[in-house]
Design an enzyme around this catalytic site. Structure first.
Site, PDB file in Angstrom:
ATOM      1  N   HIS A  27       1.954 -12.556 -23.141  1.00 13.41           N
ATOM      2  CA  HIS A  27       3.325 -12.584 -22.630  1.00 13.41           C
ATOM      3  C   HIS A  27       3.580 -11.462 -21.624  1.00 13.41           C
ATOM      4  O   HIS A  27       4.717 -11.234 -21.223  1.00 13.41           O
ATOM      5  CB  HIS A  27       4.308 -12.496 -23.798  1.00 13.41           C
ATOM      6  CG  HIS A  27       4.190 -13.680 -24.726  1.00 13.41           C
ATOM      7  ND1 HIS A  27       5.105 -14.713 -24.753  1.00 13.41           N
ATOM      8  CD2 HIS A  27       3.228 -14.015 -25.616  1.00 13.41           C
ATOM      9  CE1 HIS A  27       4.719 -15.614 -25.636  1.00 13.41           C
ATOM     10  NE2 HIS A  27       3.582 -15.218 -26.183  1.00 13.41           N
ATOM     11  N   GLU A  56     -17.932   5.116 -20.842  1.00 12.73           N
ATOM     12  CA  GLU A  56     -18.672   6.369 -20.664  1.00 12.73           C
ATOM     13  C   GLU A  56     -20.166   6.116 -20.495  1.00 12.73           C
ATOM     14  O   GLU A  56     -20.867   6.921 -19.901  1.00 12.73           O
ATOM     15  CB  GLU A  56     -18.463   7.297 -21.877  1.00 12.73           C
ATOM     16  CG  GLU A  56     -17.379   8.323 -21.662  1.00 12.73           C
ATOM     17  CD  GLU A  56     -17.298   9.374 -22.766  1.00 12.73           C
ATOM     18  OE1 GLU A  56     -18.120   9.364 -23.695  1.00 12.73           O
ATOM     19  OE2 GLU A  56     -16.373  10.196 -22.699  1.00 12.73           O
ATOM     20  N   LYS A  79     -11.847  18.917 -16.604  1.00 12.47           N
ATOM     21  CA  LYS A  79     -11.823  20.156 -17.407  1.00 12.47           C
ATOM     22  C   LYS A  79     -12.015  21.365 -16.496  1.00 12.47           C
ATOM     23  O   LYS A  79     -11.343  22.389 -16.648  1.00 12.47           O
ATOM     24  CB  LYS A  79     -12.949  20.144 -18.451  1.00 12.47           C
ATOM     25  CG  LYS A  79     -12.768  19.111 -19.533  1.00 12.47           C
ATOM     26  CD  LYS A  79     -13.884  19.238 -20.562  1.00 12.47           C
ATOM     27  CE  LYS A  79     -13.981  17.999 -21.408  1.00 12.47           C
ATOM     28  NZ  LYS A  79     -15.193  17.934 -22.203  1.00 12.47           N
TER      29      LYS A  79
HETATM   30  O1  PA5 Z   1     -18.391  10.859 -25.931  1.00 14.41           O
HETATM   31  C1  PA5 Z   1     -18.179  12.036 -25.758  1.00 14.41           C
HETATM   32  O2  PA5 Z   1     -19.103  12.840 -25.692  1.00 14.41           O
HETATM   33  C2  PA5 Z   1     -16.779  12.588 -25.637  1.00 14.41           C
HETATM   34  O3  PA5 Z   1     -15.814  11.611 -25.702  1.00 14.41           O
HETATM   35  C3  PA5 Z   1     -16.544  13.566 -26.758  1.00 14.41           C
HETATM   36  O4  PA5 Z   1     -16.716  12.897 -27.973  1.00 14.41           O
HETATM   37  C4  PA5 Z   1     -15.159  14.163 -26.679  1.00 14.41           C
HETATM   38  O5  PA5 Z   1     -14.980  14.777 -25.430  1.00 14.41           O
HETATM   39  C5  PA5 Z   1     -14.979  15.204 -27.770  1.00 14.41           C
HETATM   40  O6  PA5 Z   1     -15.934  16.206 -27.660  1.00 14.41           O
HETATM   41  P1  PA5 Z   1     -16.183  17.207 -28.828  1.00 14.41           P
HETATM   42  O7  PA5 Z   1     -16.611  16.449 -30.001  1.00 14.41           O
HETATM   43  O8  PA5 Z   1     -17.256  18.125 -28.319  1.00 14.41           O
HETATM   44  O9  PA5 Z   1     -14.892  17.950 -29.076  1.00 14.41           O
END
Ligand code: PA5
Length: 453
Positions: free
Chosen positions: A312, A291, A426
């Protein structure tokens, strides 16, 4: 106390002499930009000095809440996804016994389950079925408070918890970890009077393991969060801007990654372990680096393997497939248990030459043999070594990966602290499900699908 260590010699040999050192100015500039908050994403640097800023009072508050859940619950379900669960799961899996969670172990720890990280109907149905008649509690973790996977799971668990324990008692075992003011999780927590913790605005999900997001579930599982934070704090010192490049393992790791990526076309990093307990450390690392760096059509693809298991299955590809990979091995110097390879009278498998050796000695030779074979096959190899698998060294490892990620992302010239790309799915999902407010997107996506027919 020792620190975790980094060995890049088996990766640097794939580069011309002096290449890693040539990245020093860039790594130094990135580290200083983090410190001075002059980098892209500088409103999300709350993690940078988090370990040294956590107070004993705050840790005690987290521990007290964990104590309540531990006293009142045989199962604690952590509802969260991405950065809102991977850190806790990584630490709990790394430190926990691989089997005792299946039964009520004699340490009297509640079982910690993770949900809210998928929309699998069977998974959720089986979870609610498993929880029937059990004294369970819920830690609802969502920074935005609007994430569908987590919100759906929380709806189910809240209803079930209230039905099984009554509304009053349910209030004592449901905890919210969310934004200070915004989102459904905050509104619900305030309305119901749940104990709640705040996820700081300036800490992104994937950097939040040392906030209550990670600390509360880890404390609930019975692990020492003081030691975890102490390890992170010591790594914060060991990777400070004034630490020389040659001694700063985070800067070294960032530099060798960027050198391999830009100069040798190694586009995939496989993080590998020789301890199945580290599987979720790799999952957490995948999110952290994926990310942070995968943007602007750039970025090393973070992949993971559990060895020797995956030797393996994936071993052939790693040894002889496309030469676009490098490997980072996380190694544990000394196991916590002691088990010898057994002697067998009949020796049908011909393995008596190993009898009496520690199992870990065999594992270590598998590790060394694998590293040498992969290097011979054209796969640069980095090794991160932890003296032991415990809270302190996991704390060090967490901060090491976080700070190295910040440096590496800035060296790649992206904003390591945003994640605009995760919104695309989303938006489509909400359009397809006719979410109010998505009317234009719904119309467009339905037309598109009709034209594809
Ligand atoms: O790194 C990030 O921002 C995402 O992976 C969020 O942690 C994930 O989408 C969960 O989001 P939230 O904590 O708002 O539910």
């Amino acid at each position: 106390m020792k620190n975790i260590s980094l060995d890049i010699t088996k990766a640097a040999q794939f580069l011309n002499a002096g290449t890693v050192e040539a990245y020093e100015p860039k790594a130094k500039a990135a580290r200083e930009a983090l410190e001075n908050a002059t980098c892209a994403g500088n409103d999300f640097l709350g993690w940078l000095h988090l370990p040294s800023s956590l107070t004993p009072e705050f840790i005690a508050e987290v521990q007290a809440c964990a104590g309540t859940l531990r006293a009142k619950c045989e199962v604690v379900v952590v509802a969260g996804i991405g950065g809102s669960y991977l850190g806790a799961r990584a630490v709990i899996d790394a430190l926990g016994n691989a089997f005792t969670w299946l039964v009520n172990d004699d340490r009297k720890n509640p079982n910690i389950l993770f949900a809210g990280n998928n929309i699998g109907e069977d998974y959720l149905a089986e979870l609610t079925d498993y929880l029937k008649g059990k004294k369970f509690g819920v830690i609802n973790i969502s920074k935005s408070g609007t994430t569908t996977e987590t919100a759906l799971t929380f709806r189910l668990l809240k209803k079930q918890c209230e039905a099984q324990r009554g509304k009053e008692e349910a209030r004592e075992v449901i905890v919210a970890i969310t934004d200070a003011k915004r989102g459904a999780a905050r509104t619900c927590a305030d309305k119901e009077g749940y104990k709640s913790f705040i996820i700081p605005d300036n800490v992104g999900g994937r950097f939040s393991v040392l906030t209550p997001v990670g600390l509360l579930p880890i404390a609930c599982a019975g692990f020492d969060i003081n030691k975890l934070v102490e390890g992170a704090r010591d790594m914060e010192k060991a990777t400070a801007p004034d630490v020389p490049f040659a001694e700063n393992i985070a800067a070294q790791y960032a530099a060798i990654r960027q050198a391999l990526y830009t100069q040798t076309g190694k586009k995939i990093e496989i993080i590998a372990n020789f301890q199945p307990k580290l599987h979720y450390i790799a999952e957490w690392w995948k999110q952290l680096y994926g990310e942070s760096e995968g943007k602007d059509h750039k970025g090393i693809f973070p992949a993971a393997c559990d060895f020797t298991t995956d030797l393996h299955s994936m071993g052939q590809w790693i040894q002889e497939g496309e030469r676009s990979i490098f490997e980072t091995v996380i190694s544990i110097e000394t196991p916590n248990s002691h088990l010898d390879f057994p002697f067998d009278e009949e020796n049908l498998d011909g393995l008596n030459f190993l009898a009496g050796k520690r199992v870990d000695e065999v594992n270590k030779m598998a590790e060394l043999g694998t590293r040498l074979a992969h290097v011979d096959g054209g796969v640069p190899n980095i090794r991160i070594s932890l003296p032991k698998l415990n809270e302190y060294y996991i704390g060090q490892l967490i901060y090491f990966f976080e700070i190295a990620c910040g440096i590496s992302g800035l060296m790649e010239e992206v904003n390591p602290f945003n994640q605009p790309g995760v919104e695309a799915y989303k938006k489509n999902m909400f359009a397809l499900l006719d979410k109010p407010g998505y009317e234009a997107e719904s119309k467009a996506i339905k037309e598109r699908l009709a034209n594809e027919k």
